[in-house]
Design an enzyme around this catalytic site. Structure first.
Site, short mmCIF file in Angstrom:
data_model
loop_
_atom_site.label_atom_id
_atom_site.label_comp_id
_atom_site.label_asym_id
_atom_site.label_seq_id
_atom_site.Cartn_x
_atom_site.Cartn_y
_atom_site.Cartn_z
N ARG A 1 2.44 -6.59 -18.53
CA ARG A 1 3.58 -6.51 -19.43
C ARG A 1 3.37 -7.50 -20.57
NH1 ARG A 1 8.61 -4.43 -17.23
NH2 ARG A 1 8.05 -3.61 -15.19
N HIS B 1 -6.34 -4.31 -6.44
CA HIS B 1 -4.91 -3.97 -6.56
C HIS B 1 -4.78 -2.87 -7.61
CE1 HIS B 1 -0.57 -5.65 -7.35
NE2 HIS B 1 -0.55 -4.68 -6.47
N PHE C 1 5.67 6.13 -19.34
CA PHE C 1 5.81 7.14 -18.28
C PHE C 1 4.93 8.36 -18.58
CE2 PHE C 1 9.60 4.41 -18.33
CZ PHE C 1 9.50 3.90 -17.05
N GLY C 2 5.51 9.58 -18.63
CA GLY C 2 4.70 10.79 -18.81
C GLY C 2 3.88 10.76 -20.10
N LYS D 1 -1.20 -6.17 1.71
CA LYS D 1 -1.77 -7.21 0.85
C LYS D 1 -2.68 -8.16 1.63
CE LYS D 1 -0.16 -5.23 -2.55
NZ LYS D 1 0.94 -5.35 -3.44
N LYS E 1 2.09 0.72 -11.57
CA LYS E 1 1.04 1.47 -10.85
C LYS E 1 1.58 2.75 -10.23
CE LYS E 1 -0.21 -2.00 -8.32
NZ LYS E 1 0.72 -2.92 -8.98
N SER F 1 2.09 -6.65 -9.96
CA SER F 1 3.20 -6.11 -9.18
C SER F 1 4.35 -5.72 -10.10
CB SER F 1 3.68 -7.16 -8.18
OG SER F 1 2.62 -7.46 -7.30
N ALA F 2 4.93 -4.56 -9.82
CA ALA F 2 6.07 -4.04 -10.58
C ALA F 2 5.76 -3.86 -12.07
CB ALA F 2 7.31 -4.92 -10.37
N CYS F 3 4.53 -3.49 -12.38
CA CYS F 3 4.14 -3.24 -13.77
C CYS F 3 3.65 -1.81 -14.00
CB CYS F 3 3.09 -4.25 -14.23
SG CYS F 3 3.76 -5.91 -14.41
N TYR G 1 9.65 -9.06 5.40
CA TYR G 1 9.62 -8.22 4.21
C TYR G 1 8.23 -7.81 3.75
CZ TYR G 1 11.21 -6.18 -0.07
OH TYR G 1 11.48 -5.27 -1.05
N GLY G 2 8.08 -6.56 3.43
CA GLY G 2 6.96 -6.00 2.66
C GLY G 2 5.64 -6.70 2.86
N ASP H 1 -1.48 1.75 -5.05
CA ASP H 1 -1.42 0.27 -5.02
C ASP H 1 -2.77 -0.41 -4.76
OD1 ASP H 1 0.45 -1.98 -5.27
OD2 ASP H 1 -0.01 -2.41 -3.17
N ARG I 1 12.91 -1.46 -2.22
CA ARG I 1 11.68 -0.66 -2.05
C ARG I 1 11.92 0.54 -1.15
NH1 ARG I 1 6.51 -2.62 -4.42
NH2 ARG I 1 7.18 -4.53 -5.46
N ARG J 1 7.59 -10.98 -1.70
CA ARG J 1 6.49 -11.83 -1.24
C ARG J 1 6.78 -13.27 -1.62
NH1 ARG J 1 2.67 -11.34 -4.19
NH2 ARG J 1 3.40 -9.72 -5.58
P1 GTP Z 1 4.09 -2.85 -7.05
O1 GTP Z 1 4.48 -1.86 -6.02
O2 GTP Z 1 4.91 -4.08 -7.01
O3 GTP Z 1 2.64 -3.18 -7.03
O4 GTP Z 1 4.52 -2.21 -8.48
P2 GTP Z 1 3.89 -1.08 -9.41
O5 GTP Z 1 2.80 -1.67 -10.25
O6 GTP Z 1 3.56 0.12 -8.60
O7 GTP Z 1 5.10 -0.76 -10.42
P3 GTP Z 1 6.02 0.53 -10.57
O8 GTP Z 1 5.27 1.75 -10.96
O9 GTP Z 1 6.88 0.62 -9.37
O10 GTP Z 1 6.91 0.14 -11.82
C1 GTP Z 1 7.72 -1.00 -11.83
C2 GTP Z 1 8.69 -0.96 -12.97
O11 GTP Z 1 8.02 -0.73 -14.21
C3 GTP Z 1 9.75 0.14 -12.84
O12 GTP Z 1 11.00 -0.42 -13.16
C4 GTP Z 1 9.33 1.16 -13.86
O13 GTP Z 1 10.44 1.86 -14.36
C5 GTP Z 1 8.65 0.32 -14.93
N1 GTP Z 1 7.61 1.11 -15.65
C6 GTP Z 1 6.59 1.78 -15.07
N2 GTP Z 1 5.87 2.45 -16.00
C7 GTP Z 1 6.43 2.17 -17.19
C8 GTP Z 1 6.13 2.56 -18.54
O14 GTP Z 1 5.19 3.30 -18.83
N3 GTP Z 1 6.94 2.04 -19.52
C9 GTP Z 1 7.98 1.21 -19.22
N4 GTP Z 1 8.72 0.76 -20.24
N5 GTP Z 1 8.31 0.85 -17.96
C10 GTP Z 1 7.54 1.30 -16.96
C1 SPV Z 2 3.41 -5.96 -4.72
O1 SPV Z 2 4.18 -6.92 -4.83
O2 SPV Z 2 2.35 -5.86 -5.39
C2 SPV Z 2 3.74 -4.87 -3.79
C3 SPV Z 2 4.85 -5.07 -2.86
O3 SPV Z 2 3.07 -3.85 -3.78
S1 SPV Z 2 4.40 -5.99 -1.47
O4 SPV Z 2 3.89 -5.08 -0.44
O5 SPV Z 2 5.59 -6.68 -0.99
O6 SPV Z 2 3.34 -6.92 -1.81
MN MN Z 3 1.43 -3.90 -5.41
#
Ligand code: GTP
Ligand code: SPV
Ligand code: MN
Length: 613
Positions: A423, A253, A520-521, A233, A279, A275-277, A224-225, A300, A392, A85
């Protein structure tokens, strides 16, 4: 699939799959501006999918993956300048600049429309204009919202088929005069005389523009996305957040998951992380604690409204997952790996010699003979990743082995707890329960998170991302805070079943820079404590920043955490928090009078609790 050659384009009722006059008029108007070779109404059928994917394979946009390994799946490499984005190019063009607020880019709507007129003039020359009717939310649900995306990208059409309910059934639901959100998307590369198409057309100039009052989206220059799949979004968060403000609901979100304890009792939990944290990972987690079960409702986005019983009900408006590939592996997210067994589009991963995909974290070491996301033979000694960090997958949600039966229920699921997080290498404990609703809103408003590859800000740098909505709130963020305060006090809600609010942090690091919490788990351990708090079964200790698990109330059995590590995860350093509170206060001051008084009171109360500690 219905094809209309441009020269015969009498966009009359006949020859088009709808009698919706306003839709027909709009499609005709847009076509007149963008001047495509042909207009194509998408029906969402498998035949259409096959036709378009064949065409894209032929054009080199998609690689068909080895069907023996991953049937009906495709791989795309984007332009290396079009990988995420673009928040700096994303605009909220509300009539008044004040309504967009300090966290959005704003441009005067009239001027923006003039600019868009220019950009879109002839932008689809030499291309097909696809008309993609889509529904965010289950078909037929009164909670769903319909949009129509006009696009010149067949990759977008295929992705929309995965990510939304798309095509003929949506037109049927729309009827002759139903409401729809107007979305126009162009990659911004007309095929004028002599111009040769490329595998991933895009433009260096990008504009992702929202008109909240007229509920309209215009997106230019990116394929893209979140820039191009406009249901996600743009509609489901930026425009929907404005509609939710106006109509008393929430567009967030957030993932949604169903948690079931060993006795068989279930709770639904929503969680907002930037994002990428984490979910997608939390939405699909496999609990490490015996007897507990987690199922996925959404990964998401959540739309939440009060039901007649005063509870807050959530639907997942999407039909697919657009997830981060790197870091997704059999040991971290087996459910995601199993979901990806077929019918998936991968973008910017690496490609294996036998026609499959690979990314960092899928296996410990890369296989021989990889082609990296830029199309070059991969050299592991280069120190560079083979997959782009924001590579992705787009995959149908129904394929997830952990999908909950009620994931597409038109009524949604009643939410018992809402988690917020980000994070944070330091300061923020593993889990903190809010003292009450307003305090939870205060915590969520102050979320800060270290940057990731999903957006343009610097990776690792701490930035404020209130409610994980910084890039997605379609109006003034302080008004959005106030909306949350009002939801908590809503007459439609039964206060005794209002979701409990929590702050979580899986990302605490030790002095060696290693994550302290296994994540994770094992995050199920935190979910267990939360479920037991809801049921009044688990103990909590009151601290100046909120309620933390007492030693013993959080199930750490079988983990090899040292007492120092546990302490780091579950204690509050008042000196550090005095600094946090001060920075929160300064952040709040930047909103001046627009900050809700309830949050000013929360700020003062936190400062006082810390001073007295
Ligand atoms: P968007 O699709 O961008 O909204 O991202 P998201 O919030 O769905 O994030 P996603 O679950 O894809 O995780 C993104 C990154 O965080 C990956 O590299 C995971 O490995 C890492 N991650 C997710 N959960 C954990 C966790 O509990 N601990 C750690 N250390 N890393 C995590
Ligand atoms: C995010 O960035 O929060 C995503 C990927 O879920 S995108 O659809 O590109 O926004
Ligand atoms: Mn997202």
């Amino acid at each position: 699939m219905l094809m209309q050659p441009a020269d015969e384009r009498n966009i009359a009722v006949e020859g088009t799959p709808t009698r919706h006059r306003a839709l027909l008029d709009w499609v005709e108007q847009v076509a007149a501006r963008v001047r495509p070779d042909a207009v194509l109404w998408c029906d969402g059928s498998d035949a259409e999918w096959n036709e378009l994917s064949d065409k894209l394979v032929e054009a080199g946009t998609l690689v068909a993956l080895n069907p023996a390994l991953r049937p009906n799946s495709f791989y795309a490499r984007s332009d290396p300048r079009d990988v995420a984005r673009v928040e700096s190019r994303t605009f909220i063009c509300s009539d008044s600049e004040n309504d967009a607020g300090p966290t959005n880019n704003w441009a005067e709507p009239g001027e923006m429309r003039e600019r868009l007129d220019g950009l879109f003039s002839g932008t689809m020359e030499g291309r097909t204009m696809y008309v993609v009717p889509f529904c965010m939310g289950p078909l037929g649900s009164d909670k769903s919202i319909i949009g129509v995306e006009i696009t010149d990208s067949p990759y977008v059409v295929l992705s929309m088929k995965i990510m939304t309910r798309m095509g003929a059934p949506v037109l049927e639901m729309l009827g002759d005069d139903g409401f729809f959100i107007r979305c126009v998307h162009s990659v911004g590369m007309p095929l004028s005389e002599g111009v040769q198409d490329v595998a991933w057309p895009s433009n260096d100039e990008k504009w992702i523009v929202h008109f909240p009052e007229t509920r309209e989206i215009w997106s230019y220059g990116s394929g893209y996305g979140g820039n191009a799949l406009l249901g996600k979004k743009c509609v489901a968060l930026r425009i929907a957040s404005v509609m939710a403000r106006d109509d008393g609901w929430l567009a967030e979100h957030m993932l949604i998951l169903k948690l079931t304890n060993p006795e068989g009792a279930s709770h639904y939990v929503a969680a907002a992380f930037p994002s990428a944290c984490g979910k997608t990972n939390l939405a699909m987690l496999e609990p490490t604690i015996p007897g507990w079960k987690a199922e996925t409702v959404g990964d998401d986005i959540a739309w939440m409204r009060f039901g007649k019983d005063g509870r807050l009900y959530a639907i997942n408006p999407e039909a697919g997952f657009f997830g981060v590939a790197p870091g997704t592996g059999p040991s971290t997210n087996k459910n995601a790996i199993d979901t990806l067994s077929g019918n998936t589009i991968f973008t910017n991963t690496a490609l294996t010699a036998d026609g499959d995909v690979w990314w960092e974290g899928l296996t410990k070491t890369p296989p021989e003979g990889l082609t990296d996301w830029t199309g070059q033979p991969y050299d592991p000694a280069s120190g560079k990743p083979a997959a782009h960090p924001n590579a992705r997958f787009a995959v149908p949600a129904a394929q997830c082995p952990a999908i909950a039966d009620e994931w597409d229920s038109p009524e949604g699921v009643p939410i018992s707890a809402i988690l917020f997080g980000g994070r944070r290498a330091s300061a923020v404990p593993l889990v903190t329960e809010a003292l009450d609703w307003d305090h939870g809103v205060y915590m969520a408003a102050n979320i800060a998170s270290e940057g990731t590859a999903a957006a343009e800000n610097k990776v690792g740098e701490l930035r404020r991302d209130p409610f994980a909505m910084l890039p997605f709130c379609g109006y003034h963020i302080a008004d959005y805070f106030n909306h949350w305060i009002r939801i908590g006090a809503s007459a439609a809600s039964d206060p005794s079943v209002l979701p409990k609010l929590f702050l979580v942090n899986w990302f605490r690091k030790d002095s060696n820079g290693k994550f302290v919490w296994p994540g994770f788990g094992d995050n199920a351990r935190v979910l267990k404590w939360i479920a037991e708090r809801i049921e009044g079964k688990a103990d909590a200790e009151t601290t100046p920043i909120g309620l933390l698990p007492t030693k013993g109330s959080l199930d750490l059995s079988g983990l090899s955490l040292t007492p120092e590590q546990t302490d780091m995860l579950l204690s509050v350093d008042t000196e550090i928090w005095a600094g946090e509170a001060e920075r929160n206060g300064a952040y709040f001051n930047s909103f001046g009078d627009r900050l809700p008084p309830a949050l000013k009171r929360q700020q003062a109360a936190l400062e006082q609790r810390i001073a007295e500690a």
